[in-house]
Design an enzyme around this catalytic site. Sequence first.
Site, PDB file in Angstrom:
ATOM      1  N   TYR A  72       0.859  -1.197   0.000  1.00  0.00           N
ATOM      2  CA  TYR A  72       0.000   0.000   0.000  1.00  0.00           C
ATOM      3  C   TYR A  72       0.886   1.234   0.000  1.00  0.00           C
ATOM      4  O   TYR A  72       1.879   1.280   0.735  1.00  0.00           O
ATOM      5  CB  TYR A  72      -0.885   0.007   1.258  1.00  0.00           C
ATOM      6  CG  TYR A  72      -1.620   1.318   1.480  1.00  0.00           C
ATOM      7  CD1 TYR A  72      -2.922   1.489   1.008  1.00  0.00           C
ATOM      8  CD2 TYR A  72      -1.012   2.388   2.136  1.00  0.00           C
ATOM      9  CE1 TYR A  72      -3.586   2.695   1.179  1.00  0.00           C
ATOM     10  CE2 TYR A  72      -1.666   3.601   2.312  1.00  0.00           C
ATOM     11  CZ  TYR A  72      -2.955   3.742   1.835  1.00  0.00           C
ATOM     12  OH  TYR A  72      -3.613   4.932   1.997  1.00  0.00           O
TER      13      TYR A  72
ATOM     14  N   GLU B 189      -3.327   7.382  -4.069  1.00  0.00           N
ATOM     15  CA  GLU B 189      -3.239   6.139  -3.297  1.00  0.00           C
ATOM     16  C   GLU B 189      -3.138   4.962  -4.261  1.00  0.00           C
ATOM     17  O   GLU B 189      -3.880   4.897  -5.240  1.00  0.00           O
ATOM     18  CB  GLU B 189      -4.487   6.001  -2.425  1.00  0.00           C
ATOM     19  CG  GLU B 189      -4.485   4.803  -1.510  1.00  0.00           C
ATOM     20  CD  GLU B 189      -5.786   4.726  -0.700  1.00  0.00           C
ATOM     21  OE1 GLU B 189      -5.816   5.253   0.422  1.00  0.00           O
ATOM     22  OE2 GLU B 189      -6.775   4.146  -1.207  1.00  0.00           O
TER      23      GLU B 189
END
Lengths: 295, 383
Positions: B101, B189
Site C-alpha cells: 500500500y 493512493e
Amino acid sequence: MSIFIDENTKVIVQGLTGSQGRFHGLRNRDYGTKVVAGVTPGKGGENVDGIPVFNTVAEAVAKTGATASFVAVPPRAAAEAILQAAEAGIALIVCITEHIPAKDEAVVYARLKRDFPKTRLLGPNCPGLISPGKSNIGITAGEIALAGGPVGIVSRSGTLTYQALHELSQQGVGQTTCVGIGGDPVPGTNFIDVLEAFEADPETRAGIMIGEIGGSEEERAADFIRDHMTKPVVAYIAGVTAPAGRKMGHAGAIVSGSQGTAQAKMDALSAAGVIVAKNPTEAGEKMVEVVRNLQ
Amino acid sequence: MDLFEYQGKQYFAKFGIPVSPGDIADTVDEAVAVADRIGYPVVVKAQVQVGGRGKAGGVKLASDVAEVKLHASSILGLDIKGHIVGRLWIECASDISKEYYASFTLDRAEKAHLCMLSAKGGVDIEQVVEEDPDAIARLYINPLDGVNADDLAKLVDQAGIDEEAKAGVVEILEKLYHCYIDGDADLVEINPLILTPAGKVHALDAKVTLDDDAAFRHPEWNEFSLTQEGDARELLAREKGLNYVGLDGSVGIIANGAGLAMSTLDVVNQVGGTAANFLDCGGGADADLLADALEVINSDAKVRAILINIFGGIVRCDEVAKGVLIAIDRVGLTTPIVIRLDGTNAPLAREILAPHISDRIIMEETMIGAARRAAEIANKGSK
C-alpha cells in the site's frame, strides 16, 4: 484590551483596487479602522476614495508605517501576496481569500514558519477579526458587534461567527475581540493561538469557541484549555448531522472514517471542562449565564 | 474531485508510474475489442466511485472471449451500493507475489505532506490502521524540502517491503510524490501496489482525488469533470455554481456560509425534523442565485418544507427576499417556505416580503423558531 489589533493598528489592503478589496477596505475604514494604504502591482500612484495605492507592500510600509495587512486578492495571487507582506515586515496578515489550492497554503505555512516566525497569518478563507469600537479587518459587519467586552470569540466559520456575535450583542454582552480563523485545511492561526491570547488579555474574561467537523484542532484546543486556561469557555461545534465523506462547503470540513466527527470534538471539550452548547443560540444563553456569574 | 480508476491510471501514467496496459469499454463489444487487442487473460473492472466493488462482483478475471462477454454483460448495469456501472476498465491480468500500500496526502495536524507505506496492501487500509497500526510506516515531508531518496529508502525498510521490491517501490514513490504535488491532488493512493514473480513493481489500482481549487492551473481536468457522477440534484446544483450536498430528509435548507448551513442542519434535526440537503449559497448570493437554489431544492420530491436561514454580511437580505419571489414565479414553487433573515438590509427584506406572507411564505424571528416551524410543516406534510 483587545488581542492582535487595536485602535492604533495601521492597515494596508492588498487588492484595494479590486471589487472585494474596495468594498471591504472602505467598509473597514468607515468602521474606524486605520486603513492607510492599498497595494496593487502596476497601480501605484492611484488612490481609492483618497487611500493611496502602492505597487508593493514594502513601499506601502515604508511610506505609512503599517503593521497589518488585509489580503483580498484572487486565489491564484494569494500565496505570493501573503509572502510579499511577510517579507515587508508586516506583523499581522489577514487573508479572506477562499479557494486557495491546498499545496499553496502548505508552502506558505512552511515559509512563514521557517523564514518569518514572528509574522501571524490569520486565514486564509476567514472573515477576519474585529475588536468592537476599535478596529475591524475583514468582512464582518461591524454593527452586529458590541464594544466593551468581556467575551472573546474564536471561530472556524464566517456566518456562524456573525450568529455568535449577534446572540451575545442581543443579550447585551459585549466582546473584546472576535477572531475568525477560517475553515481551510492549513490555517495560519489556530484555536490555541487565539485562546492563549485571550487567556493573557486582562479584559477578556470568558471565551466562546465555535468549531466544526473535520481535522483535530478542536481536540487539541480541548487539551490546551484543560491544561492552560483559567477563564471559562463555552463551545459549539457545527456538523453533528453531517454525513461521513462529504465536504460540507469548507475545504476542511469533512468527516473521514471515525476522524473529525462533531461528537468526538464535543466529548473532548466537555471532558476538558468546557461548557458545550448544542446550537449557537444555546451557546449565547450559556455565555450570558457565565458572564452573570463573573460579577 | 474523485477520479475513476481508469482516469487515475491515466493520470499516474503521465507521471511515469507503471500501470497495467488496458482501456475503457462502455459495451460488451468494446470490452471484447480491448481484450483482443491487449491479450488474454484480462481483468474486467467496474468503474464506480465507491469502495467494495470486488465483493459486489464488479471485478472478474477473464481468460478468453467467452468469459469477457459473460463478465462484461453481467457487470455493465450492475448496481454497486447505488452506483450503476456504465463503464468498464479492461486490463492485462497480473501475476501477483506481494501486495503493498502506498499513498500521499496532506496531514492537517502536522501541516506537512504525509507518505504512508505498508507491506500489508490489498485490503482495506482503514482496517490495517485499526488492527495493526505499526504495519504502516509514515514519512512527513516539509513542502519546502520535498522527498529525497535517503528518507524513502528508510521508509521502505521500516515498512518491511521485500528486498527485491525495494528499488522499484522507491522509484514509484518518487514519481507518486510528483504526481501528488505537480498534479495538485489531495490524495494519491495505490492499493495494491504489487510485486510480480518477475520482480517488477507496479500499480494495480489508482485512487486520485484532485484539489478542485487548483483547477485553474489544469485546463486538462475539464475532461474529468464531464464524467463526474452524482445524483441529479447535485449535478443541477453544480451547474448553477451552488455548494450542495444531497441528503434524505424532508426539510430543504438554504443558508449562507458553510458553518451556518451545517448548523441549520443540526438545529432542524434537534427540533425533530430531517434535512433534505446541505446548501450554502455563498458569500455573494443575489436574487437570481437564490432563485436557482430554490429551483434545485424544488427538484427534490421528498422536500415538504423549505427553510431559508440567512445572516446577511456581504449577502443582502433584500436580494434574498427578491430571489424568493422570483423563484415562486419562475419555477411555480408551491412548497411552503420558512424564512429567517438577520443582518444587512433585513428590515428592507421584511418589507418586500410583507405583502406575500401566507401559509406558503412564513417569516420567523430566530433560527430555532424557523427550524421548528419548518420541521412541523414537513412532518405534517409527510404523514
